[in-house]
Design an enzyme around this catalytic site. Structure first.
Site, PDB file in Angstrom:
ATOM      1  N   GLU A  59       9.312   1.509  11.354  1.00 47.91           N
ATOM      2  CA  GLU A  59      10.383   2.496  11.208  1.00 47.91           C
ATOM      3  C   GLU A  59       9.707   3.857  11.220  1.00 47.91           C
ATOM      4  OE1 GLU A  59      12.117   5.278  10.063  1.00 47.91           O
ATOM      5  OE2 GLU A  59      12.652   4.420   8.103  1.00 47.91           O
ATOM      6  N   CYS A 104      13.843  10.038   7.098  1.00 48.35           N
ATOM      7  CA  CYS A 104      13.735   9.506   8.463  1.00 48.35           C
ATOM      8  C   CYS A 104      15.043   9.680   9.216  1.00 48.35           C
ATOM      9  CB  CYS A 104      13.318   8.044   8.424  1.00 48.35           C
ATOM     10  SG  CYS A 104      14.193   7.085   7.186  1.00 48.35           S
ATOM     11  N   LYS A 162       0.881  -1.181   0.000  1.00 54.10           N
ATOM     12  CA  LYS A 162       0.000   0.000   0.000  1.00 54.10           C
ATOM     13  C   LYS A 162       0.916   1.228   0.000  1.00 54.10           C
ATOM     14  CE  LYS A 162      -1.823   3.002   2.017  1.00 54.10           C
ATOM     15  NZ  LYS A 162      -1.617   4.434   1.654  1.00 54.10           N
TER      16      LYS A 162
HETATM   17  O1  TXE Z   1       2.535   9.848   7.827  1.00 59.00           O
HETATM   18  P1  TXE Z   1       1.662   8.550   7.987  1.00 59.00           P
HETATM   19  P2  TXE Z   1       2.220  11.243   7.098  1.00 59.00           P
HETATM   20  C1  TXE Z   1       6.514  11.400   9.750  1.00 59.00           C
HETATM   21  C2  TXE Z   1       6.979  12.823   9.508  1.00 59.00           C
HETATM   22  C3  TXE Z   1       5.772  13.458   8.886  1.00 59.00           C
HETATM   23  C4  TXE Z   1       4.641  12.779   9.625  1.00 59.00           C
HETATM   24  C5  TXE Z   1       3.305  12.772   8.935  1.00 59.00           C
HETATM   25  O2  TXE Z   1       7.276  13.432  10.744  1.00 59.00           O
HETATM   26  O3  TXE Z   1       5.737  14.853   9.079  1.00 59.00           O
HETATM   27  O4  TXE Z   1       5.090  11.451   9.784  1.00 59.00           O
HETATM   28  O5  TXE Z   1       3.397  12.154   7.650  1.00 59.00           O
HETATM   29  C6  TXE Z   1      -0.327   5.148   5.718  1.00 59.00           C
HETATM   30  N1  TXE Z   1      -3.462   2.542   8.851  1.00 59.00           N
HETATM   31  N2  TXE Z   1       6.936  10.491   8.695  1.00 59.00           N
HETATM   32  O6  TXE Z   1       0.923  11.772   7.554  1.00 59.00           O
HETATM   33  O7  TXE Z   1       0.244   8.871   8.284  1.00 59.00           O
HETATM   34  C7  TXE Z   1      -0.305   6.261   4.715  1.00 59.00           C
HETATM   35  O8  TXE Z   1      -1.294   6.076   3.731  1.00 59.00           O
HETATM   36  C8  TXE Z   1      -2.533   2.088   7.995  1.00 59.00           C
HETATM   37  C9  TXE Z   1       8.183   9.814   8.913  1.00 59.00           C
HETATM   38  O9  TXE Z   1       2.392  11.061   5.632  1.00 59.00           O
HETATM   39  O10 TXE Z   1       2.367   7.688   8.965  1.00 59.00           O
HETATM   40  C10 TXE Z   1       1.109   6.144   4.183  1.00 59.00           C
HETATM   41  O11 TXE Z   1       1.174   5.096   3.229  1.00 59.00           O
HETATM   42  N3  TXE Z   1      -1.781   2.893   7.231  1.00 59.00           N
HETATM   43  C11 TXE Z   1       8.432   8.759   7.943  1.00 59.00           C
HETATM   44  C12 TXE Z   1       1.913   5.748   5.438  1.00 59.00           C
HETATM   45  O12 TXE Z   1       0.948   5.216   6.336  1.00 59.00           O
HETATM   46  C13 TXE Z   1      -1.973   4.210   7.345  1.00 59.00           C
HETATM   47  C14 TXE Z   1       7.881   8.861   6.591  1.00 59.00           C
HETATM   48  C15 TXE Z   1       2.634   6.907   6.129  1.00 59.00           C
HETATM   49  O13 TXE Z   1       1.690   7.872   6.527  1.00 59.00           O
HETATM   50  C16 TXE Z   1      -2.918   4.746   8.250  1.00 59.00           C
HETATM   51  C17 TXE Z   1       6.620   9.577   6.529  1.00 59.00           C
HETATM   52  C18 TXE Z   1      -3.690   3.842   9.015  1.00 59.00           C
HETATM   53  N4  TXE Z   1      -4.617   4.263   9.900  1.00 59.00           N
HETATM   54  C19 TXE Z   1       6.218  10.375   7.556  1.00 59.00           C
HETATM   55  N5  TXE Z   1      -2.868   6.097   8.178  1.00 59.00           N
HETATM   56  C20 TXE Z   1       9.732   8.039   8.024  1.00 59.00           C
HETATM   57  N6  TXE Z   1       9.893   7.199   9.047  1.00 59.00           N
HETATM   58  O14 TXE Z   1      10.584   8.175   7.166  1.00 59.00           O
HETATM   59  C21 TXE Z   1      -1.906   6.402   7.265  1.00 59.00           C
HETATM   60  N7  TXE Z   1      -1.376   5.266   6.746  1.00 59.00           N
END
Ligand code: TXE
Length: 478
Positions: free
Chosen positions: A252, A286, A177
């Site tokens: 992660e 990250c 996904k």
């Molecule tokens: O993250 P999300 P977002 C951090 C970074 C950023 C913040 C928000 O600080 O500002 O997160 O980013 C999926 N069940 N990182 O909102 O929500 C979503 O569709 C299952 C750090 O984009 O965590 C996407 O594919 N899945 C990071 C993925 O989760 C769900 C990289 C990431 O989205 C879901 C990105 C749910 N309920 C953001 N809700 C890193 N570690 O590098 C969302 N998703």
């Protein structure tokens, strides 16, 4: 739709067939705010179909392949990715907003993951264990079954490579996904993998919204392992869902990683790493080194030298291939601007120059004057913002470095060998780099966090343990 698209991005891959979802989502172009394409808005019924297709693959051609054959398929996929680096890089640049040279490096890394796991596929095996008289005991290393992969938007190709590559090497069947903000290379990779001979159902790709397709995948009782990269909050939801099905999960969740510059550091060597690790992919990394800890005797010198680099940074459209691109979305820019609004009590030592127009641009910003507990020195900002913090002693450097909720990566710059080893031992992080930071890309290097940065290890050989399980067989033969 952009000319760079050589496939229909409104189609998702389920069981070897390209299908449309009942609805679509607009995919934004971060460089100018326009819509790049319509992508599938996968629903729980699409996830059901993808999980069923993965399960079918395990009982069909894919499940019957030997480790050697899986490795050969991965090797062909790696070569096919290498042959199409430019196309993939252009898609990633358009979709994520990262400068072309960074997107190109990501495409090469995707190929490298496929190559690495192709070679590793038949190298992991069980053992025999001395046991009771008349027994032979052996362990079998087996796949989990159906693995779910929830991928964020910042490094789609690299994260797909590290998690799907390792999962396929161990014989799992994957449901991927990708993020709603960036999913073009996930779809392109699936096409390339199929053309290279990956059997139907071994990889299924269902784009969609996190709370819909993502939540459906994490809650699905037919999924046996979840690999998630993203925010702490969503990671918690994923782990809760996995707990209900009692399945393992690799999380992660980013970080607030420090690079620590001691008084005996080789500053000329350190400088490029100090800045690049903060502004690469506009800080949406990250392992971004968002905190620079500097021995007080060097503080002003390091700030001046970092500032000179910041002043030269130019921020613009991904395809112009400047130093920094836009942030992924208006929402991410607002988030980062919200953090900067909390920095009024800090000093802006330098900023880069935004030359792009209409996209989600934020000027890279170097901040000084923060205490270690300042919100900007504690939270993952996920934008091109670095905070410089002075320290006096090694013990103080460790206390500051370890003083956040996170623990993903740390960098240490010192010529003192004993100190290098003490820091490596004492820093709270899944990876410690000494006199470099992330050099070489790290496909071979186990990666993952402690604390709120998550748990489990991806990349390198170690990932193969996570994407497999051990079965003990005790044979009584007298
Ligand atoms: O993250 P999300 P977002 C951090 C970074 C950023 C913040 C928000 O600080 O500002 O997160 O980013 C999926 N069940 N990182 O909102 O929500 C979503 O569709 C299952 C750090 O984009 O965590 C996407 O594919 N899945 C990071 C993925 O989760 C769900 C990289 C990431 O989205 C879901 C990105 C749910 N309920 C953001 N809700 C890193 N570690 O590098 C969302 N998703």
């Amino acid at each position: 739709m952009t000319d760079a698209l050589w496939f229909d991005p409104a189609e998702m891959l389920i069981g070897g067939r390209w299908l449309r979802a009942s609805d679509t989502l607009p995919l934004g172009n971060p460089s100018d705010g326009t819509t790049l394409a319509e992508i599938p808005r996968g629903q729980s019924r699409d996830i059901d179909a993808a999980v069923a297709a993965a399960d079918q693959a395990l009982r069909g051609e894919w499940g019957r392949m030997t480790a050697l054959e899986r490795g050969r398929v991965l090797a062909r996929i790696g070569q096919a990715v290498l042959d199409r680096v430019e196309e993939l890089a252009t898609l990633e640049a358009l979709d994520v907003g990262k400068p072309l040279k960074q997107a190109r490096a990501d495409a090469v890394a995707l190929a490298r993951y496929c190559e690495f796991y192709a070679g590793a596929a038949d190298k992991l095996h069980g053992e025999t264990i001395p046991y009771l008289d008349g027994y032979t005991v052996l362990t079998l290393r087996q796949p989990h079954g159906v693995t779910g992969h929830i991928v964020p938007w910042n490094y789609p190709m690299q994260i797909i490579g590290r998690s799907v590559g390792a999962a396929l090497a161990m014989g799992n069947a994957c449901v991927l996904k990708p993020a709603e903000e960036a999913c073009l290379t996930a779809l392109a990779f699936a096409r390339i993998a199929r053309d290279a001979g990956l059997p139907d159902g071994a990889l299924n790709v269902v784009p969609g919204i996190g709370a819909e397709a993502g939540a459906a995948l994490t809650a699905h009782p037919g999924v046996h392992h979840i690999s998630f990269t993203g925010s702490v909050r969503t990671g918690q939801l994923v782990q809760e869902a996995a707990a209900r099905n009692v399945i393992p999960v690799t999380l992660e969740l980013g970080g607030k990683s420090p690079q620590i510059v001691f008084e005996d550091a080789d500053l000329d060597a350190a400088l490029p790493f100090l800045v690049n690790a903060g502004i690469q992919n506009a800080g949406q990394t990250c392992s971004a080194a968002s905190r620079i800890l500097v021995h007080r005797s060097l503080h002003d010198d390091v700030v001046a030298r970092m500032a000179a680099r910041y002043h030269a940074l130019r921020v613009g459209p991904a395809l112009d291939d400047l130093d920094v691109g836009p942030l992924i979305s208006a929402r991410q820019r607002e988030l980062v601007e919200g953090f900067l609004a909390k920095a009024e009590d800090l000093t802006v030592a330098a900023q880069g120059q935004v030359v792009g127009d209409g996209g989600h641009y934020v000027a890279p910003t170097l901040l000084t004057g923060a205490t270690p507990d300042h919100p900007l020195a504690q939270a993952e900002i996920f934008g091109p913002v670095q905070v410089v913090l002075p320290f006096e002693t090694e013990a103080e450097a460790i206390a500051i470095a370890n003083g956040t909720d996170y623990g993903l990566v740390a960098g240490v710059w010192t010529r003192d060998g004993a100190r290098q080893m003490r820091m490596a031992r004492d820093l709270k992080a899944g990876q410690v780099f000494v006199n470099n930071y992330g050099a070489g890309g790290g496909v071979e290097l186990p990666f993952g966090g402690v604390g709120k940065s998550g748990h489990g290890r991806e990349k390198g050989f170690e990932a193969l343990y996570g994407f497999s399980q051990l079965k003990t067989v005790a044979v009584h033969h007298g």
